[in-house]
Enzyme design. Structure first.
Site, PDB file in Angstrom:
ATOM      1  N   ARG A  54      23.336  47.751  25.198  1.00 60.88           N
ATOM      2  CA  ARG A  54      24.204  46.688  25.714  1.00 60.88           C
ATOM      3  C   ARG A  54      25.525  46.599  24.937  1.00 60.88           C
ATOM      4  NH1 ARG A  54      22.652  41.926  23.610  1.00 60.88           N
ATOM      5  NH2 ARG A  54      20.592  41.892  24.564  1.00 60.88           N
ATOM      6  N   TYR A 107      41.161  34.880  43.865  1.00 56.97           N
ATOM      7  CA  TYR A 107      39.941  35.399  44.488  1.00 56.97           C
ATOM      8  C   TYR A 107      38.905  34.269  44.538  1.00 56.97           C
ATOM      9  CZ  TYR A 107      35.635  38.264  44.554  1.00 56.97           C
ATOM     10  OH  TYR A 107      34.407  38.801  44.837  1.00 56.97           O
ATOM     11  N   ASP A 179      44.682  39.036  37.149  1.00 61.63           N
ATOM     12  CA  ASP A 179      43.803  39.918  37.915  1.00 61.63           C
ATOM     13  C   ASP A 179      44.712  40.990  38.518  1.00 61.63           C
ATOM     14  OD1 ASP A 179      42.295  41.161  39.927  1.00 61.63           O
ATOM     15  OD2 ASP A 179      41.108  39.357  40.317  1.00 61.63           O
ATOM     16  N   LYS A 204      36.794  48.492  42.990  1.00 55.74           N
ATOM     17  CA  LYS A 204      37.756  48.772  44.072  1.00 55.74           C
ATOM     18  C   LYS A 204      38.462  50.099  43.819  1.00 55.74           C
ATOM     19  CE  LYS A 204      36.788  44.588  45.561  1.00 55.74           C
ATOM     20  NZ  LYS A 204      35.392  44.417  45.895  1.00 55.74           N
TER      21      LYS A 204
HETATM   22  C1  LIG Z   1      41.032  40.295  43.663  1.00 53.03           C
HETATM   23  C2  LIG Z   1      39.596  40.487  43.279  1.00 53.03           C
HETATM   24  N1  LIG Z   1      39.252  40.307  41.996  1.00 53.03           N
HETATM   25  C3  LIG Z   1      37.989  40.449  41.592  1.00 53.03           C
HETATM   26  C4  LIG Z   1      36.982  40.781  42.475  1.00 53.03           C
HETATM   27  C5  LIG Z   1      35.577  40.867  41.988  1.00 53.03           C
HETATM   28  O1  LIG Z   1      35.146  42.159  41.852  1.00 53.03           O
HETATM   29  P1  LIG Z   1      33.624  42.579  41.937  1.00 53.03           P
HETATM   30  O2  LIG Z   1      33.263  42.557  43.388  1.00 53.03           O
HETATM   31  O3  LIG Z   1      33.596  43.918  41.307  1.00 53.03           O
HETATM   32  O4  LIG Z   1      32.836  41.564  41.169  1.00 53.03           O
HETATM   33  C6  LIG Z   1      37.296  41.006  43.816  1.00 53.03           C
HETATM   34  C7  LIG Z   1      36.241  41.390  44.770  1.00 53.03           C
HETATM   35  O5  LIG Z   1      36.444  41.472  45.961  1.00 53.03           O
HETATM   36  C8  LIG Z   1      38.636  40.838  44.235  1.00 53.03           C
HETATM   37  O6  LIG Z   1      38.985  40.973  45.525  1.00 53.03           O
END
Ligand SMILES: Cc1ncc(COP(=O)(O)O)c(C=O)c1O
Length: 384
Positions: A54, A107, A179, A204
């Protein structure tokens, strides 16, 4: 590695063929228990590279080294998803009694994490208008500890004045985080810009093949101990296969992103001229709120953007979506394939009203042939 250009770092950072029998990518290390041959070695923990799965493995080290290199960061830490990377950032800099400023177009689960975790632990969260710019300073309180940005915003794609917000926060001694999943360091490098912390969902564009869950937080030197410690104490770590896929994805990030950019711009421009489409929110087009900020701060645009349709009748919308041949519906983006996401932003906002009437769709434009994508969308629009 001596100083190399971004593309060369993408291709080689984290690679250690000499240590892995010539293997170009660091193979997945499936490790939980790590044994020590004697008590003297055991006593060296934590000052050893690896002590327990971990806390880090050669797989996480290689991925994190590569991400830190392309982010221009002091260090990076990997987590099991993008959301866990966000929660790490939110928790790293706050404690009971603190105040956090979160952009209103974040998000959705970032907002839910603020509501369901930060608030429960006594942190006051305030959502600010995404286009607030330098006026963010008016919202600062003596206990404001973190300003969290996301650009472009989820679903609605406004591009924030990152420079003005960061400058105001810096002046007040408040940490900034962003982000950066949409742009990736290919198109925007937050750390080089003075932002303290950059996070990405590597689920992504970074991994890019819609088959892996992974997150990563990159920081400057000052912010590193808090972030690393928080990720560790939350028990967050990327799985060995995911880390391997994340690192492998980086090797082609450049070419994939350039093709996503080309296809998406082509489709967004075409959509702007279709009578069924009320507005296109693509950061590289003037119709997108904050387009000027995109021009100022970003080196390119990825494959994800929003449109608003005039039509709102559910049966017509269903006819459009159900008949698509290339596009599928999905809660994601950033993979090689085209996706549609029909969530409506209006009920989510609290600091700013989303006034735009019509039906919102998020499009992720994949690596299929642009003509085929256009034909699929044209047939879909004709069903409205
Ligand atoms: C802008 C954005 N940030 C963070 C995330 C979260 O990512 P994860 O799905 O890997 O937890 C997403 C997921 O769709 C996202 O669209």
């Amino acid at each position: 590695m001596s100083k190399k250009s971004f593309e060369t770092l993408l291709t080689h950072a984290g690679s250690k063929p000499d240590e892995y029998h010539g293997a170009v990518n660091v193979p997945p290390h499936r490790m939980s228990t790590i044994v020590f041959r004697n008590y003297a070695d055991f006593e060296k923990v934590p000052n050893v590279p690896y002590s327990y799965g971990r806390a880090g493995t050669p797989s996480s080290a290689a991925f994190e080294e590569a991400i830190a290199a392309i982010e221009g960061a002091y260090r990076s830490v990997s987590t099991c998803s993008g959301l866990s990377a966000i929660v790490t950032v939110l928790m790293a800099f706050t404690q009971a009694g603190d105040h956090v400023l979160m952009t209103d177009n974040c998000y959705g689960p970032s907002r839910k994490s603020c509501e369901e975790i930060l608030r429960r632990f006594g942190v006051d969260v305030e959502y600010y208008p995404p286009m607030i710019g330098a006026n963010i300073a008016k919202l600062f309180r003596p206990n404001t500890k973190l300003v969290f940005m996301e650009a472009p915003g989820s679903l609605t794609f406004e591009v924030q004045d990152i420079g003005a917000i960061t400058a105001a926060a810096k002046k007040a001694g408040i940490k900034t985080a962003i982000d950066n999943s949409w742009a990736t360091p290919l198109f925007f490098r937050p750390l080089e810009f003075g932002i303290d912390v950059s996070m990405m969902t590597a689920t992504k564009y970074v991994s890019g093949h819609s088959d892996c869950m992974l997150g990563v937080v990159s920081t400057n030197e000052e912010s590193w101990p808090q972030v690393k410690r928080t990720a560790l104490m939350l028990g967050l770590c990327g799985g060995s296969e995911e880390l391997y896929l994340g690192l492998r994805g980086l090797r082609t990030l450049n070419v994939r992103m350039l093709q996503h950019q080309k296809n998406a711009l082509d489709i967004a421009t075409w959509l702007s001229a279709q009578p069924q489409v009320k507005r296109v929110h693509h950061p590289a087009l003037p119709s997108c709120p904050g387009h000027e900020n995109w021009k100022k701060y970003y080196k390119g645009s990825s494959g994800t953007f929003g449109i608003i349709l005039h039509q709102t009748d559910r049966e017509k919308i269903a006819a459009m979506l159900d008949g698509m041949e290339i596009f599928n519906l999905g809660f994601s983006w950033g993979g090689f394939e085209s996706l549609l996401f029909p969530e409506q932003p209006k009920p989510i906002r609290t600091a700013t009203a989303w006034e735009e009437e019509g039906f919102s769709l998020r499009l992720h434009i994949g690596l299929e042939d642009a003509e085929d994508i256009r034909a699929d969308l044209a047939a879909g629009l004709a069903r409205l």
